[in-house]
Enzyme design. Sequence first.
Site, PDB file in Angstrom:
ATOM      1  N   LEU A 153       0.833  -1.214   0.000  1.00 56.93           N
ATOM      2  CA  LEU A 153       0.000   0.000   0.000  1.00 56.93           C
ATOM      3  C   LEU A 153       0.862   1.256   0.000  1.00 56.93           C
ATOM      4  CD1 LEU A 153       0.101   1.382   3.048  1.00 56.93           C
ATOM      5  CD2 LEU A 153      -1.482  -0.438   3.594  1.00 56.93           C
ATOM      6  N   CYS A 263       9.641   4.219   3.336  1.00 58.29           N
ATOM      7  CA  CYS A 263       9.988   2.934   2.709  1.00 58.29           C
ATOM      8  C   CYS A 263      11.183   2.973   1.764  1.00 58.29           C
ATOM      9  CB  CYS A 263       8.768   2.377   1.986  1.00 58.29           C
ATOM     10  SG  CYS A 263       7.476   1.863   3.129  1.00 58.29           S
TER      11      CYS A 263
HETATM   12  N1  LIG Z   1       4.261   3.046   5.679  1.00 53.11           N
HETATM   13  C1  LIG Z   1       4.104   2.483   4.484  1.00 53.11           C
HETATM   14  O1  LIG Z   1       3.649   3.107   3.520  1.00 53.11           O
HETATM   15  C2  LIG Z   1       4.487   1.042   4.278  1.00 53.11           C
HETATM   16  C3  LIG Z   1       4.093   0.379   3.105  1.00 53.11           C
HETATM   17  C4  LIG Z   1       4.435  -0.951   2.933  1.00 53.11           C
HETATM   18  C5  LIG Z   1       5.172  -1.610   3.905  1.00 53.11           C
HETATM   19  N2  LIG Z   1       5.565  -0.946   5.025  1.00 53.11           N
HETATM   20  C6  LIG Z   1       6.320  -1.689   6.049  1.00 53.11           C
HETATM   21  O2  LIG Z   1       5.430  -2.012   7.113  1.00 53.11           O
HETATM   22  C7  LIG Z   1       6.126  -1.989   8.363  1.00 53.11           C
HETATM   23  C8  LIG Z   1       5.425  -1.032   9.316  1.00 53.11           C
HETATM   24  O3  LIG Z   1       5.513   0.280   8.793  1.00 53.11           O
HETATM   25  P1  LIG Z   1       4.642   1.475   9.366  1.00 53.11           P
HETATM   26  O4  LIG Z   1       4.874   2.636   8.469  1.00 53.11           O
HETATM   27  O5  LIG Z   1       3.269   1.002   9.625  1.00 53.11           O
HETATM   28  O6  LIG Z   1       5.378   1.705  10.777  1.00 53.11           O
HETATM   29  P2  LIG Z   1       4.890   2.559  12.030  1.00 53.11           P
HETATM   30  O7  LIG Z   1       6.121   2.987  12.721  1.00 53.11           O
HETATM   31  O8  LIG Z   1       3.873   3.553  11.592  1.00 53.11           O
HETATM   32  O9  LIG Z   1       4.108   1.502  12.944  1.00 53.11           O
HETATM   33  C9  LIG Z   1       4.734   0.470  13.666  1.00 53.11           C
HETATM   34  C10 LIG Z   1       3.964   0.292  14.984  1.00 53.11           C
HETATM   35  O10 LIG Z   1       4.402  -0.908  15.621  1.00 53.11           O
HETATM   36  C11 LIG Z   1       4.351  -0.706  17.020  1.00 53.11           C
HETATM   37  N3  LIG Z   1       5.137  -1.762  17.667  1.00 53.11           N
HETATM   38  C12 LIG Z   1       6.475  -1.976  17.617  1.00 53.11           C
HETATM   39  N4  LIG Z   1       6.799  -3.095  18.310  1.00 53.11           N
HETATM   40  C13 LIG Z   1       5.660  -3.622  18.793  1.00 53.11           C
HETATM   41  C14 LIG Z   1       5.324  -4.766  19.565  1.00 53.11           C
HETATM   42  N5  LIG Z   1       6.264  -5.644  19.969  1.00 53.11           N
HETATM   43  N6  LIG Z   1       4.038  -4.989  19.881  1.00 53.11           N
HETATM   44  C15 LIG Z   1       3.078  -4.122  19.482  1.00 53.11           C
HETATM   45  N7  LIG Z   1       3.319  -3.018  18.734  1.00 53.11           N
HETATM   46  C16 LIG Z   1       4.594  -2.774  18.383  1.00 53.11           C
HETATM   47  C17 LIG Z   1       4.867   0.703  17.183  1.00 53.11           C
HETATM   48  O11 LIG Z   1       4.481   1.265  18.418  1.00 53.11           O
HETATM   49  C18 LIG Z   1       4.200   1.412  15.981  1.00 53.11           C
HETATM   50  O12 LIG Z   1       2.953   1.981  16.344  1.00 53.11           O
HETATM   51  C19 LIG Z   1       7.556  -1.608   8.022  1.00 53.11           C
HETATM   52  O13 LIG Z   1       8.316  -2.783   7.876  1.00 53.11           O
HETATM   53  C20 LIG Z   1       7.428  -0.909   6.691  1.00 53.11           C
HETATM   54  O14 LIG Z   1       8.598  -0.993   5.928  1.00 53.11           O
HETATM   55  C21 LIG Z   1       5.225   0.357   5.238  1.00 53.11           C
END
Ligand SMILES: NC(=O)c1ccc[n+]([C@@H]2O[C@H](COP(=O)([O-])OP(=O)(O)OC[C@H]3O[C@@H](n4cnc5c(N)ncnc54)[C@H](O)[C@@H]3O)[C@@H](O)[C@H]2O)c1
Length: 438
Positions: A153, A263
């Site tokens: 996404l 990303c």
């Molecule tokens: N943001 C994007 O557009 C996007 C798109 C595709 C893939 N991704 C991938 O998805 C993953 C997440 O990205 P994001 O942007 O959502 O990150 P983010 O930082 O917005 O969210 C991560 C969340 O995980 C929580 N967290 C961490 N450890 C935890 C645990 N042990 N238990 C419960 N909660 C925990 C944090 O508090 C945070 O709220 C990454 O690997 C990223 O590369 C992101």
Amino acid sequence: MRIVMIGSGYVGLVSGACLADFGHEVICVDKSTEKVEALERGEVPIFEPGLEAIIAHNRASGRLSFSLDLAGPVANADVVFIAVGTPSRRGDGHADLTYVYAAAREIAAAVTGFTVVVTKSTVPVGTGDEIERIFREEFPEKDIAVVSNPEFLREGAAISDFKRPDRIVIGTGDERATELMREVYRPLYLNEAPLYFCERRTSELIKYAANAFLAMKITFINEIADLCEHIGADVQKVAKGIGMDKRIGDKFLHAGPGYGGSCFPKDTLALVKTAQDFGSPMRLIETTVAINDNRKRAMGRKVIAACDGNVRGKKIAVLGLTFKPNTDDMRDAPAITIIQALLDGGADVHVFDPEGMEAAKAVLGPVTYGKNPYEIATGAEAIVVVTEWDEFRALDFRRLKQEMKAPVIVDLRNIYKPEEMEKYGFAHFPIGKRKAKN
Ligand SMILES: NC(=O)c1ccc[n+]([C@@H]2O[C@H](COP(=O)([O-])OP(=O)(O)OC[C@H]3O[C@@H](n4cnc5c(N)ncnc54)[C@H](O)[C@@H]3O)[C@@H](O)[C@H]2O)c1
């Protein structure tokens, strides 16, 4: 199905809300008390168009809830997604998997019957194998299948991307897991969204290869833009001309200040590191990373050049801070580097962004935050468009010209037509085309 989403950030929250919308029973877990409490009050901690309504609807129907506790929800789950952050590790640029492994251990400790654990976080090749090793060695009595299901996404269009994906990649060799994953995505599958099953390591690499390819495509058109400025061609027309070729496609061919966001920068770097570790360096991506890093600072120099080579003591108005429109995400936004270059040059930087100013306060140096474009443009000697929010597309240029000290627009997203800017009496500095005369 009972689904638990570990991590309720940009990906976890959107995925959790959309899966609940498909009819599943979803609990989104997060470690952040602040986040979970806000969600329970009905507030959405991130800006993502359409998300608030989906969350409200599914909470009301009882299919979506939030929790600080991981063990309780996981004990009753059929499928547990890991959607925690995988930022660049300080020092070497590898993906930092601390949060992923910590979550995996917590999940394994809580699991009761057969459970599928799915990495939705972007993780390097072999992470699924490592999680499986941890489960086998530390939790031998647990019945868990580890699946890779990377997320594609885009922030700003996350809901429609999740609900109408080009493809859903699922990496697993386990038959029971395959069945459960089909069940998770059945509503999409019925709408003919392609489910693409492959080996887990292949699935992990698909995500990095996709992001690296897109980052390379952006970087390619950025270099063409630089060449256009030297030879007097128009990069937008070049992009259109090559994009009409279906083998190339017209997406990701908008020249700009360099890619940023949560990303591309970290994923390209992590791929470079993985490739080096395996003795199979990816020169193309190494170069992409280097070109993009240099470009952001070069955009600061472009602004300084537009101000007759000197911004010391000059007020500069920056429109847009987030790495792209329709998000509040400031992670690795080009604005950070560009603004730093202007501050280093002695500029008095005033900024405005429709959604990103709170997040910006944590990452920007000493700048002044304004209420709207006109306020920050008053007395300014240049406007710099860094992010192409729609509301910047139709500004009142007569008013801006009157209020500015010098009529200079550095248009790093090519949102204005050079002829029009010329008509209003601006010196317009677009990307990758001859600049209009003042
Ligand atoms: N943001 C994007 O557009 C996007 C798109 C595709 C893939 N991704 C991938 O998805 C993953 C997440 O990205 P994001 O942007 O959502 O990150 P983010 O930082 O917005 O969210 C991560 C969340 O995980 C929580 N967290 C961490 N450890 C935890 C645990 N042990 N238990 C419960 N909660 C925990 C944090 O508090 C945070 O709220 C990454 O690997 C990223 O590369 C992101």
